[in-house]
Motif scaffolding. Structure first.
Motif, short mmCIF file in Angstrom:
data_model
loop_
_atom_site.label_atom_id
_atom_site.label_comp_id
_atom_site.label_asym_id
_atom_site.label_seq_id
_atom_site.Cartn_x
_atom_site.Cartn_y
_atom_site.Cartn_z
N SER A 160 21.69 -9.09 9.21
CA SER A 160 20.74 -9.46 8.48
C SER A 160 19.38 -8.88 8.34
N VAL A 161 18.87 -8.52 9.53
CA VAL A 161 17.61 -7.62 9.86
C VAL A 161 17.81 -6.32 9.15
N VAL A 162 19.03 -5.63 9.34
CA VAL A 162 19.33 -4.34 8.77
C VAL A 162 19.45 -4.45 7.14
N LEU A 163 19.91 -5.46 6.72
CA LEU A 163 19.90 -5.45 5.42
C LEU A 163 18.37 -5.85 4.63
N LEU A 164 17.85 -6.51 5.34
CA LEU A 164 16.26 -7.06 5.15
C LEU A 164 15.57 -5.68 4.94
N MET A 198 19.25 -15.30 3.98
CA MET A 198 19.53 -13.95 3.46
C MET A 198 19.73 -14.22 2.06
N PRO A 199 20.52 -14.86 1.50
CA PRO A 199 20.86 -15.06 -0.27
C PRO A 199 19.59 -15.18 -1.09
N TYR A 200 18.32 -15.98 -0.56
CA TYR A 200 17.27 -16.11 -1.42
C TYR A 200 16.38 -14.71 -1.19
N ALA A 201 16.49 -14.21 -0.09
CA ALA A 201 15.72 -12.67 -0.03
C ALA A 201 16.42 -11.68 -0.76
N ILE A 202 17.78 -11.69 -0.91
CA ILE A 202 18.63 -10.93 -1.90
C ILE A 202 18.19 -11.15 -3.24
N ALA A 203 18.21 -12.29 -3.61
CA ALA A 203 18.26 -12.94 -5.01
C ALA A 203 16.72 -12.35 -5.38
N TRP A 204 15.78 -12.66 -4.69
CA TRP A 204 14.15 -12.45 -5.16
C TRP A 204 14.24 -10.76 -5.20
N LEU A 205 14.75 -10.12 -4.13
CA LEU A 205 14.72 -8.57 -4.36
C LEU A 205 15.30 -8.37 -5.77
N GLY A 206 16.46 -8.82 -6.22
CA GLY A 206 17.11 -8.43 -7.46
C GLY A 206 16.46 -8.96 -8.67
N THR A 207 15.85 -10.10 -8.63
CA THR A 207 15.38 -10.53 -9.83
C THR A 207 13.88 -10.92 -9.97
N HIS A 208 13.05 -11.17 -9.03
CA HIS A 208 11.57 -11.18 -8.76
C HIS A 208 11.28 -12.39 -9.81
N TRP A 233 20.68 -18.13 -7.86
CA TRP A 233 21.54 -17.12 -7.28
C TRP A 233 21.21 -17.31 -5.72
N GLY A 234 20.22 -17.73 -5.06
CA GLY A 234 20.17 -17.81 -3.61
C GLY A 234 21.02 -18.91 -3.29
N THR A 235 20.89 -19.97 -4.09
CA THR A 235 21.83 -21.31 -3.74
C THR A 235 23.27 -21.01 -4.05
N PRO A 273 21.69 -8.06 -11.01
CA PRO A 273 21.12 -6.86 -10.52
C PRO A 273 22.14 -6.06 -9.46
N VAL A 274 22.44 -4.80 -9.60
CA VAL A 274 23.40 -4.13 -8.69
C VAL A 274 22.64 -4.36 -7.36
N VAL A 275 21.38 -4.31 -7.10
CA VAL A 275 21.23 -4.27 -5.73
C VAL A 275 21.56 -5.49 -4.93
N MET A 276 21.68 -6.62 -5.62
CA MET A 276 22.34 -7.87 -5.26
C MET A 276 23.69 -7.74 -4.68
N TRP A 277 24.65 -6.96 -5.65
CA TRP A 277 26.01 -6.58 -5.01
C TRP A 277 25.92 -5.86 -3.59
N LYS A 278 25.08 -4.87 -3.76
CA LYS A 278 25.09 -3.96 -2.52
C LYS A 278 24.90 -4.65 -1.37
N LEU A 279 23.53 -5.34 -1.20
CA LEU A 279 23.40 -6.25 -0.14
C LEU A 279 24.55 -7.22 0.31
N THR A 280 24.99 -8.00 -0.71
CA THR A 280 26.00 -8.81 -0.32
C THR A 280 27.31 -8.17 0.26
N ALA A 281 27.73 -6.94 -0.29
CA ALA A 281 28.60 -6.42 0.28
C ALA A 281 28.34 -5.87 1.86
#
Length: 208
Positions: free
Chosen positions: A148-152, A32-42, A50-52, A110-118
């Protein structure tokens, strides 16, 4: 010698064991963290960084505590199937995930990373509340996979819903191995869906 009647049951048990290991909470919390990081940074480098960071705080540290405790006999296995032993692992996971969230915020990611991690933090919080507060052994496998699926889906659109069969598979495996009842895995799915979604939307409302 196995009979024709016992062979299917044995095969189901082996499949369930593989599913339980391959779709364990820590596996979702590594991916999940790598999916979150990619969404926020591309950006490949920032995604790796950040995924690590989120993987270490959200999965590696909690799993290290669990493996250490299991080796010392505090837990029955690295899945901590005994509810009484789950307080420390879930608490450590929750605190560690909060640290990861704080790091995201203070470093201006990026804020989207905060929201998904929340959303991940919310699943951990309510898992702790139910397991310890209500003294009920809700399925963490089900909660982690469904959350995890919901957040994705929230982050990437509807195509990650194709992962729903994996949620069903891991839920089945927990019941097949008699680590949980059907009610416990269904409650875990409900917790994951509601808590992950609520955590994200609350953060969205607060942050904007």
């Amino acid at each position: 010698m196995q009979t024709a009647e016992t062979t299917p049951a044995t095969a189901r048990h082996k499949v369930a064991r593989i599913a339980t290991e391959a779709l364990a909470p820590w596996v979702w919390l590594v991916a999940m963290p790598y999916a979150i990081a990619w969404l926020g940074t591309h950006h490949a480098g920032k995604t790796l960084l950040w995924g690590t960071v989120l993987t270490v705080t959200g999965s590696v540290i909690p799993m290290g505590v669990i493996l250490y405790g299991a080796k010392r006999g505090k837990y029955d296995s690295h899945h901590v199937n005994n509810r009484e032993g789950r307080l420390v692992p879930i608490l450590v996971a929750l605190i560690s995930q909060i640290v990861g969230l704080v790091l995201l915020i203070v470093t201006g990611t990026p804020v989207v990373m905060w929201k998904l991690t929340a959303g991940i933090v919310a699943v951990g919080f309510f898992s702790l509340a139910i397991t310890v507060g209500l003294r009920w052994k809700i399925s963490l496998h089900a909660a982690a996979s469904a959350g995890s699926v919901v957040l994705l889906v929230i982050g990437y659109g509807w195509w990650p819903a194709l992962l729903v069969p994996l949620v069903a598979l891991v839920c089945w495996s927990r019941v097949e191995l008699r680590n949980h009842t059907l009610q416990q895995v269904l409650a875990g799915v409900l917790l994951g869906v509601v808590a992950a979604g609520a955590g994200y939307w609350v953060a969205d409302a607060l942050i904007g």
